[in-house]
Design a protein around this motif. Structure first.
Motif, short mmCIF file in Angstrom:
data_model
loop_
_atom_site.label_atom_id
_atom_site.label_comp_id
_atom_site.label_asym_id
_atom_site.label_seq_id
_atom_site.Cartn_x
_atom_site.Cartn_y
_atom_site.Cartn_z
N ASP A 220 7.13 5.80 1.79
CA ASP A 220 7.76 6.93 2.56
C ASP A 220 7.35 8.04 3.75
OD1 ASP A 220 9.54 9.58 3.12
OD2 ASP A 220 10.80 9.54 0.81
N PRO A 221 7.04 7.82 4.71
CA PRO A 221 6.29 9.30 5.28
C PRO A 221 6.63 10.29 5.47
CG PRO A 221 7.50 7.73 6.74
CD PRO A 221 8.20 7.53 5.57
N ALA A 222 7.58 10.15 4.37
CA ALA A 222 7.49 11.87 4.21
C ALA A 222 6.32 12.56 2.53
CB ALA A 222 8.38 12.66 3.09
N HIS A 223 5.94 11.60 2.20
CA HIS A 223 4.93 11.66 1.41
C HIS A 223 3.27 11.93 1.92
CE1 HIS A 223 7.53 9.66 -1.92
NE2 HIS A 223 8.35 10.41 -1.67
N CYS A 224 3.54 12.04 2.73
CA CYS A 224 2.41 12.22 3.76
C CYS A 224 1.63 12.85 3.96
CB CYS A 224 1.56 11.17 4.66
SG CYS A 224 0.63 11.63 5.52
N GLY A 225 0.69 14.41 3.90
CA GLY A 225 -0.28 15.34 3.96
C GLY A 225 -1.37 14.90 4.46
N GLU A 226 -1.61 16.61 5.21
CA GLU A 226 -3.42 16.54 5.39
C GLU A 226 -4.17 16.61 4.57
OE1 GLU A 226 -6.24 20.28 7.45
OE2 GLU A 226 -4.28 20.51 7.52
N LYS A 227 -4.15 16.66 3.00
CA LYS A 227 -5.37 16.51 2.23
C LYS A 227 -5.28 14.20 1.95
CE LYS A 227 -5.19 20.66 -0.50
NZ LYS A 227 -6.20 21.08 -1.22
N LEU B 243 0.11 -1.08 0.16
CA LEU B 243 -0.28 -0.08 -0.29
C LEU B 243 0.82 1.12 -0.12
CD1 LEU B 243 -2.60 -1.07 2.02
CD2 LEU B 243 -2.52 -0.81 -0.05
N LYS B 244 0.88 1.84 -0.86
CA LYS B 244 1.39 3.75 -0.82
C LYS B 244 0.16 5.11 -0.07
CE LYS B 244 4.87 1.97 -3.23
NZ LYS B 244 6.20 1.17 -1.98
N TRP B 245 0.59 5.63 0.29
CA TRP B 245 -0.19 7.00 0.23
C TRP B 245 -2.01 6.99 -0.35
CZ3 TRP B 245 -0.63 7.85 5.35
CH2 TRP B 245 0.68 7.97 5.85
#
Length: 65
Positions: free
Chosen positions: A45-52, A3-5
């Motif tokens: 990558d956790p850095a690819h996650c944002g509020e949206k 799974l990816k974001w």
């Protein structure tokens, strides 16, 4: 399967399975982020996650419930 974001629907389904007694409307984004990253199938990558992204996951989770 990995799974990816961007796999919001698949993540939402996994959240339903992992947390069946949780109302997704009550989940803070910080907790949701941690729960997603804790899924065994999750590999991104956790850095690819944002509020949206978190909002999209939460909305999909609400639809699944």
């Amino acid at each position: 399967m990995s799974l990816k974001w961007t796999d919001t629907l698949e993540i939402a389904i996994a959240m339903c399975d992992a947390h069946p007694n949780i109302d997704p409307l009550t989940v803070r984004f910080t907790d949701l982020r941690e729960w997603v990253m804790a899924l065994p199938e999750f590999n991104d990558d956790p850095a690819h996650c944002g509020e949206k992204v978190l909002e999209a996951i939460q909305m999909a989770w609400i639809d699944e419930v």
